[in-house]
Design a protein around this motif. Structure first.
Motif, PDB file in Angstrom:
ATOM      1  N   PRO A  36      -5.711  -9.660   6.865  1.00 18.53           N
ATOM      2  CA  PRO A  36      -6.276  -9.923   5.530  1.00 18.53           C
ATOM      3  C   PRO A  36      -7.621  -9.247   5.314  1.00 18.53           C
ATOM      4  CG  PRO A  36      -6.328 -11.904   6.910  1.00 18.53           C
ATOM      5  CD  PRO A  36      -5.488 -10.910   7.625  1.00 18.53           C
ATOM      6  N   GLU A  37      -8.368  -9.010   6.396  1.00 19.08           N
ATOM      7  CA  GLU A  37      -9.663  -8.335   6.260  1.00 19.08           C
ATOM      8  C   GLU A  37      -9.510  -6.855   5.892  1.00 19.08           C
ATOM      9  OE1 GLU A  37      -8.256  -7.902  10.451  1.00 19.08           O
ATOM     10  OE2 GLU A  37      -8.413  -9.558   9.013  1.00 19.08           O
ATOM     11  N   ASN A  38      -8.283  -6.306   6.019  1.00 20.65           N
ATOM     12  CA  ASN A  38      -8.025  -4.910   5.651  1.00 20.65           C
ATOM     13  C   ASN A  38      -7.639  -4.739   4.183  1.00 20.65           C
ATOM     14  OD1 ASN A  38      -6.422  -4.950   8.761  1.00 20.65           O
ATOM     15  ND2 ASN A  38      -8.304  -3.807   8.406  1.00 20.65           N
ATOM     16  N   ILE A  39      -7.515  -5.849   3.458  1.00 21.17           N
ATOM     17  CA  ILE A  39      -6.972  -5.835   2.100  1.00 21.17           C
ATOM     18  C   ILE A  39      -8.078  -6.076   1.069  1.00 21.17           C
ATOM     19  CG2 ILE A  39      -5.408  -7.032   0.503  1.00 21.17           C
ATOM     20  CD1 ILE A  39      -4.016  -5.319   2.657  1.00 21.17           C
ATOM     21  N   LYS A  40      -8.052  -5.301  -0.025  1.00 21.54           N
ATOM     22  CA  LYS A  40      -8.948  -5.537  -1.151  1.00 21.54           C
ATOM     23  C   LYS A  40      -8.113  -5.677  -2.421  1.00 21.54           C
ATOM     24  CE  LYS A  40     -12.887  -3.676  -3.716  1.00 21.54           C
ATOM     25  NZ  LYS A  40     -13.841  -2.542  -3.878  1.00 21.54           N
ATOM     26  N   ILE A  41      -8.113  -6.878  -3.000  1.00 16.71           N
ATOM     27  CA  ILE A  41      -7.354  -7.153  -4.211  1.00 16.71           C
ATOM     28  C   ILE A  41      -8.091  -6.571  -5.415  1.00 16.71           C
ATOM     29  CG2 ILE A  41      -6.315  -8.950  -5.658  1.00 16.71           C
ATOM     30  CD1 ILE A  41      -5.098  -8.753  -2.865  1.00 16.71           C
ATOM     31  N   GLY A  82       2.103  -9.273  -3.658  1.00 18.07           N
ATOM     32  CA  GLY A  82       1.322  -8.105  -4.038  1.00 18.07           C
ATOM     33  C   GLY A  82       2.027  -6.824  -3.663  1.00 18.07           C
ATOM     34  N   VAL A  83       1.339  -5.697  -3.870  1.00 20.57           N
ATOM     35  CA  VAL A  83       1.890  -4.408  -3.482  1.00 20.57           C
ATOM     36  C   VAL A  83       0.756  -3.450  -3.131  1.00 20.57           C
ATOM     37  CG1 VAL A  83       1.960  -3.480  -5.856  1.00 20.57           C
ATOM     38  CG2 VAL A  83       3.505  -2.552  -4.113  1.00 20.57           C
ATOM     39  N   PHE A  84       0.973  -2.646  -2.096  1.00 23.17           N
ATOM     40  CA  PHE A  84       0.109  -1.513  -1.789  1.00 23.17           C
ATOM     41  C   PHE A  84       0.963  -0.400  -1.194  1.00 23.17           C
ATOM     42  CE2 PHE A  84      -0.205  -4.259   2.005  1.00 23.17           C
ATOM     43  CZ  PHE A  84       0.061  -3.373   3.041  1.00 23.17           C
ATOM     44  N   SER A  85       0.410   0.795  -1.118  1.00 21.18           N
ATOM     45  CA  SER A  85       1.163   1.957  -0.643  1.00 21.18           C
ATOM     46  C   SER A  85       0.423   2.647   0.495  1.00 21.18           C
ATOM     47  CB  SER A  85       1.399   2.962  -1.781  1.00 21.18           C
ATOM     48  OG  SER A  85       2.146   2.363  -2.824  1.00 21.18           O
ATOM     49  N   LEU A  86       1.183   3.150   1.475  1.00 20.59           N
ATOM     50  CA  LEU A  86       0.634   3.866   2.613  1.00 20.59           C
ATOM     51  C   LEU A  86       1.444   5.131   2.861  1.00 20.59           C
ATOM     52  CD1 LEU A  86       0.159   0.908   5.141  1.00 20.59           C
ATOM     53  CD2 LEU A  86      -1.612   1.943   3.713  1.00 20.59           C
ATOM     54  N   ASP A  87       0.821   6.119   3.477  1.00 20.62           N
ATOM     55  CA  ASP A  87       1.522   7.308   3.942  1.00 20.62           C
ATOM     56  C   ASP A  87       2.267   6.952   5.229  1.00 20.62           C
ATOM     57  OD1 ASP A  87       1.668   9.772   5.795  1.00 20.62           O
ATOM     58  OD2 ASP A  87       1.244  10.648   3.829  1.00 20.62           O
ATOM     59  N   GLY A  94      -0.551   4.904  13.525  1.00 29.20           N
ATOM     60  CA  GLY A  94      -1.456   3.759  13.598  1.00 29.20           C
ATOM     61  C   GLY A  94      -2.688   3.892  12.748  1.00 29.20           C
ATOM     62  N   GLU A  95      -2.676   4.795  11.759  1.00 32.87           N
ATOM     63  CA  GLU A  95      -3.840   5.028  10.901  1.00 32.87           C
ATOM     64  C   GLU A  95      -3.705   4.217   9.610  1.00 32.87           C
ATOM     65  OE1 GLU A  95      -4.311   9.181  10.169  1.00 32.87           O
ATOM     66  OE2 GLU A  95      -3.982   9.729  12.275  1.00 32.87           O
ATOM     67  N   THR A  96      -4.592   3.253   9.400  1.00 32.23           N
ATOM     68  CA  THR A  96      -4.629   2.493   8.153  1.00 32.23           C
ATOM     69  C   THR A  96      -6.075   2.326   7.708  1.00 32.23           C
ATOM     70  OG1 THR A  96      -4.668   0.383   9.357  1.00 32.23           O
ATOM     71  CG2 THR A  96      -2.515   1.208   8.656  1.00 32.23           C
ATOM     72  N   SER A  97      -6.263   2.186   6.411  1.00 32.67           N
ATOM     73  CA  SER A  97      -7.597   2.013   5.842  1.00 32.67           C
ATOM     74  C   SER A  97      -8.117   0.608   6.108  1.00 32.67           C
ATOM     75  CB  SER A  97      -7.553   2.274   4.335  1.00 32.67           C
ATOM     76  OG  SER A  97      -8.744   1.871   3.721  1.00 32.67           O
ATOM     77  N   LYS A  98      -9.442   0.454   6.083  1.00 31.04           N
ATOM     78  CA  LYS A  98     -10.053  -0.872   6.208  1.00 31.04           C
ATOM     79  C   LYS A  98     -10.147  -1.570   4.860  1.00 31.04           C
ATOM     80  CE  LYS A  98     -12.735   0.103  10.371  1.00 31.04           C
ATOM     81  NZ  LYS A  98     -14.087   0.127  10.997  1.00 31.04           N
ATOM     82  N   ASN A  99      -9.897  -0.847   3.778  1.00 27.38           N
ATOM     83  CA  ASN A  99      -9.898  -1.423   2.441  1.00 27.38           C
ATOM     84  C   ASN A  99      -8.675  -0.923   1.675  1.00 27.38           C
ATOM     85  OD1 ASN A  99     -12.404  -3.106   1.825  1.00 27.38           O
ATOM     86  ND2 ASN A  99     -13.313  -1.293   2.796  1.00 27.38           N
ATOM     87  N   ILE A 100      -7.529  -1.521   1.962  1.00 23.11           N
ATOM     88  CA  ILE A 100      -6.282  -1.114   1.323  1.00 23.11           C
ATOM     89  C   ILE A 100      -6.205  -1.790  -0.038  1.00 23.11           C
ATOM     90  CG2 ILE A 100      -3.777  -1.112   1.498  1.00 23.11           C
ATOM     91  CD1 ILE A 100      -4.116  -1.349   4.555  1.00 23.11           C
ATOM     92  N   GLU A 101      -6.251  -0.988  -1.102  1.00 21.15           N
ATOM     93  CA  GLU A 101      -6.229  -1.555  -2.449  1.00 21.15           C
ATOM     94  C   GLU A 101      -4.852  -2.144  -2.742  1.00 21.15           C
ATOM     95  OE1 GLU A 101      -7.606   1.196  -5.377  1.00 21.15           O
ATOM     96  OE2 GLU A 101      -9.691   1.034  -4.695  1.00 21.15           O
ATOM     97  N   THR A 102      -4.862  -3.429  -3.126  1.00 18.24           N
ATOM     98  CA  THR A 102      -3.643  -4.203  -3.309  1.00 18.24           C
ATOM     99  C   THR A 102      -3.690  -4.919  -4.649  1.00 18.24           C
ATOM    100  OG1 THR A 102      -3.488  -4.545  -0.918  1.00 18.24           O
ATOM    101  CG2 THR A 102      -2.212  -6.034  -2.316  1.00 18.24           C
ATOM    102  N   GLU A 103      -2.558  -4.898  -5.350  1.00 23.63           N
ATOM    103  CA  GLU A 103      -2.459  -5.530  -6.664  1.00 23.63           C
ATOM    104  C   GLU A 103      -1.498  -6.706  -6.590  1.00 23.63           C
ATOM    105  OE1 GLU A 103      -0.900  -4.308 -11.176  1.00 23.63           O
ATOM    106  OE2 GLU A 103      -0.996  -2.829  -9.561  1.00 23.63           O
ATOM    107  N   ILE A 104      -1.846  -7.837  -7.177  1.00 26.18           N
ATOM    108  CA  ILE A 104      -0.921  -8.965  -7.295  1.00 26.18           C
ATOM    109  C   ILE A 104       0.053  -8.668  -8.432  1.00 26.18           C
ATOM    110  CG2 ILE A 104      -0.677 -11.427  -7.791  1.00 26.18           C
ATOM    111  CD1 ILE A 104      -3.491 -11.813  -6.649  1.00 26.18           C
ATOM    112  N   ILE A 105       1.356  -8.787  -8.147  1.00 28.58           N
ATOM    113  CA  ILE A 105       2.361  -8.468  -9.163  1.00 28.58           C
ATOM    114  C   ILE A 105       3.232  -9.659  -9.554  1.00 28.58           C
ATOM    115  CG2 ILE A 105       2.435  -6.008  -8.651  1.00 28.58           C
ATOM    116  CD1 ILE A 105       4.940  -6.539  -6.963  1.00 28.58           C
TER     117      ILE A 105
END
Length: 347
Positions: A36-41, A82-87, A94-105
């Motif tokens: 959850p600390e990797n997610i930014k709503i 919610g939803v977010f997208s990754l490459d 194993g590469e992910t952002s520390k602030n993955i932009e996520t939208e509640i749908i």
């Protein structure tokens, strides 16, 4: 007892399981986590959930769309989706952002989902996203009392993730309608017009089992004649359910994840199954994915790896699941290694 429930009970009694064993092999060698600390709503006043887990997933080119269950409220435990997208290639490294932009749908808007929208399974159909999810809510009983029930929710979303419509499935027979105690853990196999071949889980006669059903996507109804049991709990299991979306392997072969809750320790353990387009079980594995170590065994609901996304990319199988009701796990195996563990049914 409703005649539809009696018919379902009769089908359960006649069913013979494809043999499985209480054993496990770890074929998912790579494991990554998104907490959850990797997610930014981005579209809600509260920008950090306290838990993010049980994600559906679909792949479009190299873009992996992930649909997690989000929890913000400690006391009520009310879920949204919610939803977010990754490459996908970065994710495999194993590469992910520390602030993955996520939208509640999706969030609770109806009585039947008042307590939460949970555990999405996602399919792209034409220009829409089709989501099957658990609507955790209420209904009014015969004496107008407010009662609890989990239903199989359906939402059709456009390319911007805006809902076009949503509702929930029931079972119909000659004009009568019936809802089991719970209906959830479901996936589409194939969709033809308004008709869908589906995998679903009903609770009938205190048995939680995996079924196949044909669903009408206009009326959101299953016909009792087209419902058949596929996988029942073994003697050492409390319950079984489907865990993921299906992925097509050939013209008439579809891979899907399933889970069981074991009596010995209440852990969720997972396997894979091969079904045809009509939901007939062709092969099944023993347990291939179980929680291991502190990061996976300890959480709000301990000892869980659960659903909900299954993706094939090149020669890899990605199981994108919830970990002990607090974070997302990315579990990666070679598809070749998975197929070796499937045991074909002799029937």
């Amino acid at each position: 007892m409703n005649k539809i429930e009696k018919a379902l009970l009769g089908k359960l009694k006649e069913h013979k399981n494809c043999s499985r064993k209480n054993c496990q092999i770890n074929v998912f060698k790579k494991r990554y986590y998104i907490g959850p600390e990797n997610i930014k709503i981005t579209n809600y006043l509260r920008t950090r959930p306290i838990a993010i887990f049980n994600p559906g997933a679909v792949l479009n080119g190299k873009k992996l769309h992930i649909f997690p269950r989000l929890i913000f409220d400690y006391y009520k435990y009310t879920s949204s989706i919610g939803v977010f997208s990754l490459d996908v290639e970065k994710l495999l490294r194993g590469e992910t952002s520390k602030n993955i932009e996520t939208e509640i749908i999706l969030w609770p808007q109806q009585l039947w989902e008042f307590l939460g929208c949970e555990d999405a399974r996602v399919t792209i159909h034409k220009d829409s996203y089709y989501l099957l999810y658990t609507g955790k809510g209420y209904y009014y009983g015969e004496k107008n009392e407010l009662l609890r029930r989990d239903v199989l929710g359906f939402a059709e979303l456009d390319q911007n993730y805006t809902p076009k419509r949503k509702g929930y499935f029931s079972i119909e027979d000659e004009g009568e309608s019936f809802l089991p105690k719970t209906t959830k853990d479901s996936a589409f196999i194939k969709i033809t017009g308004n008709n869908a071949s589906m995998l679903t889980r009903f609770e009938v006669g205190n048995t939680l089992a995996c079924w196949h059903a044909s669903g009408n996507l206009e009326s959101l109804a299953f016909n009792i004649e087209d419902i058949e049991p596929v996988l029942l709990p073994e003697s050492w299991e409390h319950k079984v359910g489907w865990s993921t979306n299906t992925v097509k392997l050939s013209d008439d072969e579809y891979l899907v994840g399933w889970h069981a809750v074991l009596k010995e320790d209440l852990s969720y353990r997972n396997g894979l199954a091969l079904v045809d387009g009509n939901g007939k079980l062709k092969a099944v594995s023993d347990y291939l994915l179980t929680p291991i170590g502190l990061n996976e065994e300890y959480g709000d609901r301990a000892m869980v790896i659960f659903g909900d996304g299954l993706i094939i990319y090149q020669d890899k199988l990605l199981w994108i699941g919830g970990v002990s009701d607090y974070c997302i796990g990315i579990f990666i195996a070679r598809l070749e290694d998975i197929m070796k563990e499937l045991i074909f049914c002799n029937r």
